[in-house]
Design an enzyme around this catalytic site. Structure first.
Site, mmCIF file in Angstrom:
data_model
loop_
_atom_site.group_PDB
_atom_site.id
_atom_site.type_symbol
_atom_site.label_atom_id
_atom_site.label_comp_id
_atom_site.label_asym_id
_atom_site.label_seq_id
_atom_site.Cartn_x
_atom_site.Cartn_y
_atom_site.Cartn_z
ATOM 1 N N HIS A 211 30.682 30.643 -10.495
ATOM 2 C CA HIS A 211 29.819 29.521 -10.119
ATOM 3 C C HIS A 211 28.529 30.010 -9.470
ATOM 4 C CE1 HIS A 211 32.468 29.987 -6.493
ATOM 5 N NE2 HIS A 211 31.357 29.711 -5.833
ATOM 6 N N ASP B 114 36.233 31.829 -13.222
ATOM 7 C CA ASP B 114 35.218 31.868 -12.163
ATOM 8 C C ASP B 114 34.804 33.306 -11.888
ATOM 9 O OD1 ASP B 114 33.433 31.085 -10.283
ATOM 10 O OD2 ASP B 114 34.894 30.318 -8.838
ATOM 11 N N GLY C 10 29.372 30.712 1.539
ATOM 12 C CA GLY C 10 28.692 31.995 1.500
ATOM 13 C C GLY C 10 29.605 33.148 1.160
ATOM 14 N N SER D 211 31.685 33.076 -1.334
ATOM 15 C CA SER D 211 31.950 33.041 -2.771
ATOM 16 C C SER D 211 31.615 34.377 -3.430
ATOM 17 C CB SER D 211 31.111 31.947 -3.436
ATOM 18 O OG SER D 211 31.757 30.716 -3.388
ATOM 19 N N SER E 253 36.742 32.385 -4.963
ATOM 20 C CA SER E 253 36.307 31.243 -5.754
ATOM 21 C C SER E 253 36.004 30.048 -4.867
ATOM 22 C CB SER E 253 37.373 30.875 -6.788
ATOM 23 O OG SER E 253 37.010 29.706 -7.506
#
Length: 496
Positions: A214, A243, A330, A332, A348
């Site tokens: 993402h 992802d 943040g 991710s 994720s």
């Protein structure tokens, strides 16, 4: 980028939580996962060896195995079987596993998950098989109320008694794409921030890194400093469904080490890709919250995120690793790894935060490598390898994996995670920054300044491992008083 060590530090630099604990006691829930009802004498195994054994038994015995998990208290692999086939029992025991007879078969559990997908794909829901309870665990976040909750509850009940459990999460499921300070991208209306996962070699041999899908869908060009010039470009990005993103460094001479930077000048060498095992202890590094640890609680998890690009829609991601390791906006794309230096997952999303806890989901690294054709390494210098690399338990060589050190005190010279960083280097208070789900859009709440305008101290140019001074990371996090071991010991430290 000049020919130097990559400025984007793997995992970012952030302070440890205040409640730093040594690995043997790193997660208070470890001892609860006992092999109740299990029979037979099993070998004492490290988590990485248990994962390998589980994969071998699953391949050899097929559907006769109804899942497995690692009993971290006894250091044994527990294998679930349904039909009681004596040949299956003998083979599993001979291989060194504890055998436990259960009611629900793999096929029945998969059917239950399929029913949930067909009838209850509701934003804010997730489910995964928990081999410790032999059930599908269904979780609903705080947004699932009213008719949605009634529908989910009735679907779970329809699966029959003993097949599934339903629980509520106090937070809401979202991708953790805003508010970090490791990698940055400018998009219309604001900035996107994520965390770098693992440096890899792309299939053409060029240096690259993995991060969340993402993040790669939200923005194409990435920098190692806020408002800086791009140093890497997205080559492949998959979200939803999966992802993960493969991002190539623009300078083919970039030296991208196969390691995780855990702050305070310390790194952990990443030597192989590793499959997760339910019950094992894992560590997560992210640019917002730093180093935290916990346990794997489920595999092949499905998460239904509320879509940011389609109001009322759902972004469903499958095949994820579920854990109780905390994460926040943040984080991710950040690294999920083992003490032995195994690359396990890419952050994720999930619910909760690092004050109250929650559920967090990770894209398996093994699946990302297979899909992209990338390999773990140091940008062509051959530092890493793939799953199945030799076990180097207890090695004192800092370039080797640290081995299974649960119960170990100090092993001078091995990998160490510890130390406190400058509190100003962590992205803490992000009020007004728009830290919400930015999948597809990448800008979060962009009224006013958007996610990018977060003046404060942050982790700046991270060439090497040090922290710099730059705007855009928010104010310092409060829980950063945990001092590291500082004695060269190889025990990992973190907080839940």
């Amino acid at each position: 980028m000049p020919k130097r060590k990559a400025a984007i530090a793997v995992g970012g630099v952030a302070a440890l939580g205040a409640a730093a604990l040594l690995l043997p006691n790193a997660n208070a829930s470890q001892g609860k996962n006992d092999a109740s009802g299990a029979t037979g004498t099993a070998k004492t195994l490290k988590a990485s060896d248990a994962s390998d054994l589980a994969a071998q038994l699953q391949k050899a015995l097929g559907d006769a195995v109804a899942g497995s998990y690692y009993d971290s208290g006894k250091k044994q692999l527990v294998v679930n079987v349904v039909n009681g086939d004596s040949n299956v029992l003998v083979q599993a025991k001979k291989a060194g596993a504890v055998v436990r007879q259960v009611e629900n078969s793999t096929a029945e559990l998969k059917d239950a998950a399929h029913t949930l997908k067909t009838r209850a794909t509701i934003p804010g829901t997730a489910w995964a098989v928990d081999p410790r309870t032999d059930k599908v665990v269904v979780t609903a976040d705080s947004s699932v109320t009213g008719a949605k909750w009634d529908k989910l509850q009735s679907t779970v009940r329809s699966l029959g008694p003993g097949m599934a459990t339903l629980k509520k999460s106090s937070g809401s499921f979202k991708t953790f794409v805003s508010g970090g300070d490791a990698i940055f991208s400018q998009v219309q209306g604001g900035n996107v921030r994520c965390s770098l996962g693992f440096n890899v070699k792309a299939s053409d041999g060029s240096p690259a890194f993995l991060t969340a899908g993402h993040c790669g869908v939200a923005a194409k060009d990435w920098s190692d400093s806020q408002n800086g010039q791009p140093v890497a470009t997205v080559d492949q990005a998959k979200f939803p469904g999966n992802d993960f993103s493969l991002v190539k460094y623009n300078d083919a001479t970039t030296q991208a080490p196969s390691e995780v930077n855990v702050g305070n000048g310390q790194t952990v060498n990443i030597t192989q890709a590793a499959d997760a095992t339910v019950g094992e202890t894992v560590f997560r590094m992210g640019s917002t919250t730093g180093l935290h640890n916990g346990q794997v609680t489920g595999l092949d998890a499905t998460v239904n995120f509320q879509s940011e690009t389609n109001p009322g829609g759902v972004d469903t991601v499958n095949g994820l690793i579920q854990t109780n390791v905390c994460a926040e906006a943040g984080d991710s794309g950040g690294s999920l790894f083992t003490q032995e230096g195994g690359a396990v997952g890419l952050t994720s999303g999930g619910s909760g935060d690092c004050k109250n806890g929650g559920e967090t989901f990770f894209q398996p690294v093994t699946a990302a490598l297979q899909a992209t054709g990338a390999t773990l390494g140091d940008g062509g210098n051959g530092a890493g390898g793939q799953a199945g690399a030799g076990d180097q338990s207890g090695s004192a060589d800092p370039s080797a994996s640290a081995g299974d050190q649960s119960g170990a005190g100090d092993q001078a010279g091995g990998n160490q995670i510890g130390g406190s960083a400058d509190p100003s280097a962590s992205a803490g208070d992000q009020s007004g920054a728009g830290a919400g789900d930015q999948s597809g859009a990448g800008a979060g709440d962009q009224s006013g300044a958007g996610a990018g305008d977060q003046s404060g101290a942050g982790a700046g140019d991270q060439s090497g491992a040090g922290t710099g001074d730059q705007s855009g990371a928010g104010t310092g996090s409060g829980d950063q008083s945990g001092a590291g071991t500082g004695d060269g010991s190889s025990s990992l430290t973190g907080s839940n």
